[in-house]
Design an enzyme around this catalytic site. Structure first.
Site, PDB file in Angstrom:
ATOM      1  N   MET A 105       0.821  -1.204   0.000  1.00  0.00           N
ATOM      2  CA  MET A 105       0.000   0.000   0.000  1.00  0.00           C
ATOM      3  C   MET A 105       0.862   1.264   0.000  1.00  0.00           C
ATOM      4  O   MET A 105       2.067   1.213   0.180  1.00  0.00           O
ATOM      5  CB  MET A 105      -0.920  -0.013   1.221  1.00  0.00           C
ATOM      6  N   HIS A 106       0.206   2.395  -0.233  1.00  0.00           N
ATOM      7  CA  HIS A 106       0.745   3.752  -0.030  1.00  0.00           C
ATOM      8  C   HIS A 106       1.759   4.232  -1.071  1.00  0.00           C
ATOM      9  O   HIS A 106       2.041   5.428  -1.142  1.00  0.00           O
ATOM     10  CB  HIS A 106       1.408   3.885   1.350  1.00  0.00           C
ATOM     11  N   ASP A 166      -2.846  -4.994   0.557  1.00  0.00           N
ATOM     12  CA  ASP A 166      -2.367  -6.295   1.024  1.00  0.00           C
ATOM     13  C   ASP A 166      -3.002  -6.730   2.337  1.00  0.00           C
ATOM     14  O   ASP A 166      -3.387  -7.905   2.499  1.00  0.00           O
ATOM     15  CB  ASP A 166      -0.840  -6.328   1.115  1.00  0.00           C
TER      16      ASP A 166
END
Length: 408
Positions: free
Chosen positions: A81-82, A241
């Site tokens: 992520m991110h 995830d």
């Protein structure tokens, strides 16, 4: 029987599985890649490496699982992520992606809180405080430090959504991963226009948001030819995830939580309604379950602390493990068992890359506290394991304080 592909774009590699609709796993394959750290605290990857690993791992799975292209009925995506992938108007990558564990954006986080009217008001807008790992501060960092790159940027995608773009030609994301950008109105599951306006960022930078089970596009003819798939295979939204893993582990109802430990450690709780920690010590994101949410505590260097110990101080165990053909972690675990619980007063703080829960401090650093002449290697390695475990307990205690039930 129909076959479905799952593609997980991880930090160390991309893993693909082929699964029949009855849940039977036909094959799995992982293709690895590296990350770079051009400066202290920086973490980057080349998005092209994710795509190459996708092509390679899908090919292996189709071959090893004896899966015919005509049998593939759908594709789901998950991933780290991110991270921020910056694309120009031709859809080309402008610079290496800035990853979830990159710590360069402390100044931008402070700027976001200021422009939002303070930490409390920011949490009111997007359910979370500004953290260095999130996507929004990376965009502001690019605008401030690489203005020529920012001026070329017309779209920002998350890692798995870049692979989606290469598969389908569509600019799309879904609610669980989008929650980690700091730009999503988590309550209403749509981009937060008020915050975008305060940050002077156009909505057009961001892709369309789907629910996790919604079809977001179809495999193009070009991608299908490259991967050995038929054109038109639907690709669903998928999940970040942690949310995707939670669905797989059955964390889809109130009272069920999970604790997982990889490089980072995560304590994950399902919630039927939006629940926010006013202090912002844990994350509140949309779940990969329609109209549900989750609360998540994150320890940045949980298993990563033990990996650091192995690499830096466990050379003897690594050498011995090769001779007896075992994993060096088995030898380190045996060694840790020689020390008593509590390590006779030795504590390890697992803040090797800063920390999220509960401190939200990119400048936090690890330490051993309480070293004495009694302490040896067994105490050191056990204290690392205990320190990561105590940090996970911090996450659990906050979730408990929020009155989120913990039944299993």
């Amino acid at each position: 029987m129909a076959v479905f592909l799952g593609i997980d774009v991880g930090t160390s590699g991309t893993k693909t599985i082929a699964m029949r609709e009855d849940g039977d796993i036909l094959a799995s394959a992982t293709s690895e890649y590296s990350l770079s750290s051009p400066k202290p605290g920086w973490s980057e990857q080349e998005p092209e490496d994710w795509w190459k690993a996708t092509v390679e791992s899908v090919g292996k799975v189709l071959k090893n699982g004896k899966v015919k292209a005509a049998d593939v009925a759908g594709i789901g995506l998950s991933g780290q992520m991110h991270g921020s992938v910056f694309l120009d108007k031709q859809g080309n990558v402008i610079r290496p992606a800035i990853l979830w564990n990159d710590q360069r954006t402390a100044a931008e986080c402070a700027d976001i809180e200021k422009k939002a009217g303070g930490r409390e008001k920011l949490i009111g807008l997007v359910a979370n405080p500004a953290l260095t790992g999130f996507t929004a501060p990376k965009i502001l960092w690019l605008r401030k430090n690489e203005p020529k790159h920012f001026d070329k940027t017309v779209r920002v995608l998350l890692p798995k959504d870049y692979v989606r773009y290469r598969l389908t030609g569509e600019f799309a994301t879904e609610v669980s991963d989008a929650s980690g950008t700091l730009l999503l109105d988590v309550k209403h599951r749509q981009w937060c226009k008020p915050l975008l306006d305060k940050l002077d960022l156009p909505l057009s930078l961001l892709p369309k948001v789907y629910e996790s089970e919604e079809v977001s596009g179809q495999v193009t003819a070009a991608a299908g030819k490259l991967l050995g798939l038929k054109a038109g295979v639907p690709v669903v939204g998928g999940g970040g995830d942690q949310a995707a893993g939670a669905v797989g582990n059955g964390i889809v109802k109130r009272g069920v939580i999970s604790a997982t430990m990889g490089t980072s450690g995560v304590v994950f709780a399902h919630s039927d309604e939006l629940q926010i920690d006013p202090q912002g010590r844990v994350h509140t994101f949309c779940h990969a379950v329609r109209d549900k949410w989750h609360v998540m505590g994150v320890v940045l260097s949980a298993g990563g602390s033990l990996q650091w110990y192995r690499n830096q101080l466990g050379q003897a165990e690594m050498a011995a493990s090769k001779k007896i053909k075992t994993d060096p972690y088995n030898l380190l675990t045996d060694q840790a068992a020689e020390a008593p619980p509590g390590c006779e007063g030795l504590f390890f703080l697992p803040y090797l890359t800063g920390e999220r829960t509960p401190h939200a401090d990119p400048h936090a650093r690890g330490a051993w506290i309480g070293l004495s002449l009694r302490h040896g290697p067994a105490h050191l390695v056990r204290s690392v394991m205990e320190g990561a475990t105590y940090a996970m307990r911090d996450c659990l205690e906050i979730i408990n304080d929020m009155k989120i039930p913990i039944r299993e």
